[in-house]
Scaffold this motif. Structure first.
Motif, mmCIF file in Angstrom:
data_model
loop_
_atom_site.group_PDB
_atom_site.id
_atom_site.type_symbol
_atom_site.label_atom_id
_atom_site.label_comp_id
_atom_site.label_asym_id
_atom_site.label_seq_id
_atom_site.Cartn_x
_atom_site.Cartn_y
_atom_site.Cartn_z
ATOM 1 N N TRP A 137 4.698 23.887 16.797
ATOM 2 C CA TRP A 137 3.288 24.235 16.585
ATOM 3 C C TRP A 137 2.372 23.329 17.404
ATOM 4 C CZ3 TRP A 137 2.551 28.723 14.432
ATOM 5 C CH2 TRP A 137 3.476 29.209 13.498
ATOM 6 N N GLY A 138 2.964 22.371 18.096
ATOM 7 C CA GLY A 138 2.147 21.475 18.922
ATOM 8 C C GLY A 138 1.570 20.313 18.142
ATOM 9 N N THR A 139 2.106 20.065 16.945
ATOM 10 C CA THR A 139 1.618 18.939 16.129
ATOM 11 C C THR A 139 2.708 17.895 16.012
ATOM 12 O OG1 THR A 139 2.369 19.995 14.078
ATOM 13 C CG2 THR A 139 0.110 20.464 14.810
ATOM 14 N N ASN A 140 2.326 16.744 15.508
ATOM 15 C CA ASN A 140 3.285 15.658 15.337
ATOM 16 C C ASN A 140 3.362 15.297 13.857
ATOM 17 O OD1 ASN A 140 4.847 13.383 15.337
ATOM 18 N ND2 ASN A 140 3.731 12.350 16.981
ATOM 19 N N PRO A 141 4.342 15.888 13.096
ATOM 20 C CA PRO A 141 4.420 15.600 11.659
ATOM 21 C C PRO A 141 4.782 14.146 11.382
ATOM 22 C CG PRO A 141 6.369 16.807 12.388
ATOM 23 C CD PRO A 141 5.397 16.799 13.548
ATOM 24 N N GLY A 142 5.387 13.479 12.365
ATOM 25 C CA GLY A 142 5.763 12.081 12.158
ATOM 26 C C GLY A 142 4.583 11.200 11.836
ATOM 27 N N ASP A 143 3.404 11.506 12.423
ATOM 28 C CA ASP A 143 2.216 10.694 12.157
ATOM 29 C C ASP A 143 1.843 10.750 10.680
ATOM 30 O OD1 ASP A 143 2.033 9.930 14.775
ATOM 31 O OD2 ASP A 143 0.646 11.549 15.328
ATOM 32 N N ALA A 144 1.847 11.959 10.099
ATOM 33 C CA ALA A 144 1.481 12.114 8.690
ATOM 34 C C ALA A 144 2.514 11.444 7.779
ATOM 35 C CB ALA A 144 1.350 13.592 8.343
ATOM 36 N N ILE A 145 3.791 11.584 8.135
ATOM 37 C CA ILE A 145 4.838 10.972 7.321
ATOM 38 C C ILE A 145 4.716 9.455 7.368
ATOM 39 C CG2 ILE A 145 7.333 10.658 7.094
ATOM 40 C CD1 ILE A 145 7.650 13.497 8.222
ATOM 41 N N ASP A 146 4.509 8.904 8.565
ATOM 42 C CA ASP A 146 4.354 7.462 8.692
ATOM 43 C C ASP A 146 3.152 6.958 7.892
ATOM 44 O OD1 ASP A 146 6.517 6.771 10.167
ATOM 45 O OD2 ASP A 146 5.522 6.834 12.109
ATOM 46 N N ALA A 147 2.073 7.690 7.955
ATOM 47 C CA ALA A 147 0.861 7.269 7.247
ATOM 48 C C ALA A 147 1.096 7.257 5.739
ATOM 49 C CB ALA A 147 -0.301 8.196 7.610
ATOM 50 N N ALA A 148 1.782 8.305 5.239
ATOM 51 C CA ALA A 148 2.043 8.383 3.796
ATOM 52 C C ALA A 148 2.973 7.253 3.356
ATOM 53 C CB ALA A 148 2.645 9.739 3.458
ATOM 54 N N LEU A 149 4.031 6.993 4.150
ATOM 55 C CA LEU A 149 4.959 5.924 3.799
ATOM 56 C C LEU A 149 4.281 4.554 3.875
ATOM 57 C CD1 LEU A 149 8.259 7.097 5.558
ATOM 58 C CD2 LEU A 149 7.807 6.974 3.115
ATOM 59 N N ASN A 150 3.444 4.367 4.859
ATOM 60 C CA ASN A 150 2.721 3.092 4.971
ATOM 61 C C ASN A 150 1.825 2.859 3.762
ATOM 62 O OD1 ASN A 150 3.861 2.378 7.420
ATOM 63 N ND2 ASN A 150 2.243 3.352 8.635
ATOM 64 N N ALA A 151 1.184 3.932 3.295
ATOM 65 C CA ALA A 151 0.317 3.808 2.115
ATOM 66 C C ALA A 151 1.128 3.432 0.879
ATOM 67 C CB ALA A 151 -0.430 5.120 1.894
ATOM 68 N N ILE A 152 2.307 4.065 0.728
ATOM 69 C CA ILE A 152 3.173 3.752 -0.419
ATOM 70 C C ILE A 152 3.627 2.299 -0.356
ATOM 71 C CG2 ILE A 152 5.413 4.235 -1.486
ATOM 72 C CD1 ILE A 152 5.064 7.158 -0.597
ATOM 73 N N GLU A 153 4.097 1.886 0.822
ATOM 74 C CA GLU A 153 4.576 0.510 0.984
ATOM 75 C C GLU A 153 3.470 -0.495 0.728
ATOM 76 O OE1 GLU A 153 6.029 0.729 4.923
ATOM 77 O OE2 GLU A 153 7.989 1.561 4.371
ATOM 78 N N SER A 154 2.271 -0.199 1.215
ATOM 79 C CA SER A 154 1.143 -1.107 1.018
ATOM 80 C C SER A 154 0.800 -1.238 -0.459
ATOM 81 C CB SER A 154 -0.073 -0.605 1.805
ATOM 82 O OG SER A 154 -1.196 -1.416 1.558
ATOM 83 N N ALA A 155 0.784 -0.093 -1.169
ATOM 84 C CA ALA A 155 0.461 -0.116 -2.598
ATOM 85 C C ALA A 155 1.515 -0.910 -3.375
ATOM 86 C CB ALA A 155 0.368 1.314 -3.132
ATOM 87 N N LEU A 156 2.782 -0.749 -3.010
ATOM 88 C CA LEU A 156 3.842 -1.496 -3.694
ATOM 89 C C LEU A 156 3.710 -2.987 -3.440
ATOM 90 C CD1 LEU A 156 6.977 0.791 -3.165
ATOM 91 C CD2 LEU A 156 5.853 0.246 -5.325
ATOM 92 N N HIS A 157 3.395 -3.363 -2.208
ATOM 93 C CA HIS A 157 3.209 -4.787 -1.898
ATOM 94 C C HIS A 157 2.086 -5.382 -2.746
ATOM 95 C CE1 HIS A 157 6.163 -5.216 1.175
ATOM 96 N NE2 HIS A 157 5.599 -4.364 2.021
ATOM 97 N N GLU A 158 1.019 -4.625 -2.935
ATOM 98 C CA GLU A 158 -0.104 -5.114 -3.741
ATOM 99 C C GLU A 158 0.320 -5.321 -5.187
ATOM 100 O OE1 GLU A 158 -3.553 -2.687 -3.399
ATOM 101 O OE2 GLU A 158 -3.649 -2.801 -1.214
ATOM 102 N N LEU A 159 1.069 -4.360 -5.723
ATOM 103 C CA LEU A 159 1.513 -4.482 -7.116
ATOM 104 C C LEU A 159 2.495 -5.634 -7.276
ATOM 105 C CD1 LEU A 159 1.980 -0.708 -8.080
ATOM 106 C CD2 LEU A 159 0.321 -2.311 -9.049
ATOM 107 N N LEU A 160 3.413 -5.793 -6.325
ATOM 108 C CA LEU A 160 4.404 -6.853 -6.418
ATOM 109 C C LEU A 160 3.777 -8.237 -6.269
ATOM 110 C CD1 LEU A 160 7.285 -5.225 -4.352
ATOM 111 C CD2 LEU A 160 7.326 -5.764 -6.794
ATOM 112 N N ALA A 161 2.592 -8.306 -5.674
ATOM 113 C CA ALA A 161 1.913 -9.598 -5.498
ATOM 114 C C ALA A 161 1.244 -10.069 -6.788
ATOM 115 C CB ALA A 161 0.875 -9.495 -4.381
ATOM 116 N N THR A 162 1.197 -9.198 -7.787
ATOM 117 C CA THR A 162 0.577 -9.575 -9.064
ATOM 118 C C THR A 162 1.653 -9.984 -10.060
ATOM 119 O OG1 THR A 162 0.643 -7.326 -9.966
ATOM 120 C CG2 THR A 162 -1.284 -7.933 -8.642
ATOM 121 N N ASP A 163 1.255 -10.718 -11.090
ATOM 122 C CA ASP A 163 2.185 -11.197 -12.118
ATOM 123 C C ASP A 163 1.952 -10.423 -13.412
ATOM 124 O OD1 ASP A 163 3.787 -12.506 -13.880
ATOM 125 O OD2 ASP A 163 3.077 -14.525 -13.389
#
Length: 423
Positions: free
Chosen positions: A10-36
């Motif tokens: 289709w002329g699009t790059n689905p990898g960009d959306a997948i990477d963005a979603a995974l980065n958001a998940i990883e970032s949110a987990l890092h924030e939660l793990l940084a708390t006690d």
């Protein structure tokens, strides 16, 4: 890790959306793990656990969906399926990887199960239970396609109210719930076949290891196995808690083994079948000198298996046994009286009197104890309250161990002392 950047047709790059979603998940987990969590409010902890349970199901749904379409991974790596790649690249055990591949294929077959996972209302464990039940229904010649559809609906609905184990039980008889008249008789016949099959496969075997232990291998029906495990757990749990209270950690399988030995040693021999007009009895053969000595051996049963004299004396407190005492020329000096367990009323009285194990450093509850003869039965000690104290199996074994001596304290407790080494 970044996913591929290929442009699709289709002329699009689905990898960009997948990477963005995974980065958001990883970032949110890092924030939660940084708390006690120790500083979180109770409501926040409960909310997090509830939402994580749902997120885990959704993560499983995504992973299984990818695995179901991972044929290209296998093709690229030359593996039979993606499980081979998971083993080498992700270091997932082969059995676990294959189990996930099988579940992925199963979930792909059942739309409602897949949807339940994606919504977070069906966990991965429950999805496995449901797909196994549905596969069994699909293979049942008496079940129709309509039965399969209805069973899937019911099981996914039950998943929101039952645990995985409860769901497994329901899954086994879901057809009977769908159409009782048609399937209850079939279910009864299936259960009968299963029980008959279990009876045919039941066996017991043992192997002497030559080191004082015997390995036991047995197969019994599920009903018998569950009853045995429940019985052993009821005996092992108090010992586990008692050990933990004292800061000790004992392997639970060891406690289960001790509980199994306890069941055998205290079984009511009056309930056994009678042979030749007499109840089943264990004979102990030993010389007069062995009977009196701290160290020595005795022959157990008619086959002459050797045990220590101390073990024989310990067994005399708990077993239905007859001592055969031999003189110097192996003539029978005494075919002794049968040593009995304390009568139930005596044991109840001992429990009321002693409350717990009478070893000085032990507080094992009375329910876990055995009645020990202070004056040994082998020396004409009587089975009466004045001559008995309660000891846990460990201390009961120690009081018969020639490496230890003991004294009776004024309060009735038993103090053990290890004998000094000589030689």
């Amino acid at each position: 890790m970044s996913l591929g950047r290929e442009i699709d047709h289709w002329g699009t790059n689905p990898g960009d959306a997948i990477d963005a979603a995974l980065n958001a998940i990883e970032s949110a987990l890092h924030e939660l793990l940084a708390t006690d969590p120790a500083y979180w409010r109770t409501g926040q902890k409960k909310d997090l656990l509830e939402r994580l349970e749902k997120l885990q199901a959704q993560q499983a749904a995504l992973k299984l969906r990818v695995l179901a379409s991972a044929g290209d991974i296998a093709e690229e790596t030359g593996a039979k399926d993606a499980s081979g790649w998971m083993r080498t690249e992700l270091l997932v055990d082969k059995a676990v990887a294959r189990s996930q591949m099988k579940l992925a294929a199963g979930v792909a077959k059942y739309d409602l199960v897949a949807a339940g996972l994606a919504e977070g209302v069906v966990s991965q464990d429950k999805a496995r239970v449901i797909t196994q039940a549905l596969d069994a229904i699909e293979a049942d010649p008496a079940a129709s396609a309509e039965d399969l559809i209805l069973a899937e609906k019911l099981l996914v609905d039950y998943a929101g109210r039952l645990t995985a184990n409860e769901l497994r039980i329901v899954g086994k008889r879901i057809l009977a719930e769908i159409d009782p008249e048609r399937f209850e008789a079939a279910e009864a016949k299936a259960l009968q076949r299963e029980e008959e099959h279990a009876q045919r496969r039941t066996f017991y075997s043992s192997r002497d290891n030559g080191d004082g232990t015997i390995d036991i291998h047995a197969r019994v029906s599920r009903a018998v196995g569950l009853r045995l495990r429940t019985l052993l757990d009821s005996l092992a749990q108090p010992r586990k808690l008692s050990a933990e209270d004292k800061g000790r950690k004992v392997p639970y399988d060891q406690l289960l083994g001790q509980a199994f030995a306890r069941v055998i040693e205290t079984y009511d021999v009056d309930q056994l079948p009678r042979h030749g007009g007499h109840g089943t009895t264990v004979f102990i053969t030993m010389s007069l000198d062995q009977l009196r000595a701290d160290l020595g051996t005795a022959a157990l049963g008619f086959d002459g298996e050797q045990i220590t004299a101390a073990e024989a004396r310990r067994m005399a407190c708990n077993a239905d046994l007859v001592p055969v005492v031999l003189g110097t020329d192996s003539e029978i000096l005494d075919l002794g009286r049968t040593a009995r367990l304390a009568y139930p009323v005596q044991h109840r009285a001992l429990r009321l009197r002693d409350k717990c194990c009478q070893a000085e450093d032990c507080d094992a509850p009375a329910a876990w104890t055995e009645a020990h003869h202070l004056k040994p039965w082998s020396e004409d000690g009587k089975t009466d309250l004045a001559n008995m104290v309660l000891l846990c199996p460990s201390d009961h074994r120690r009081i018969h161990d020639p490496d230890y001596t003991y004294e009776r304290l004024p309060d009735g407790r038993i103090r053990f002392t290890r004998r000094a080494l000589t030689g």
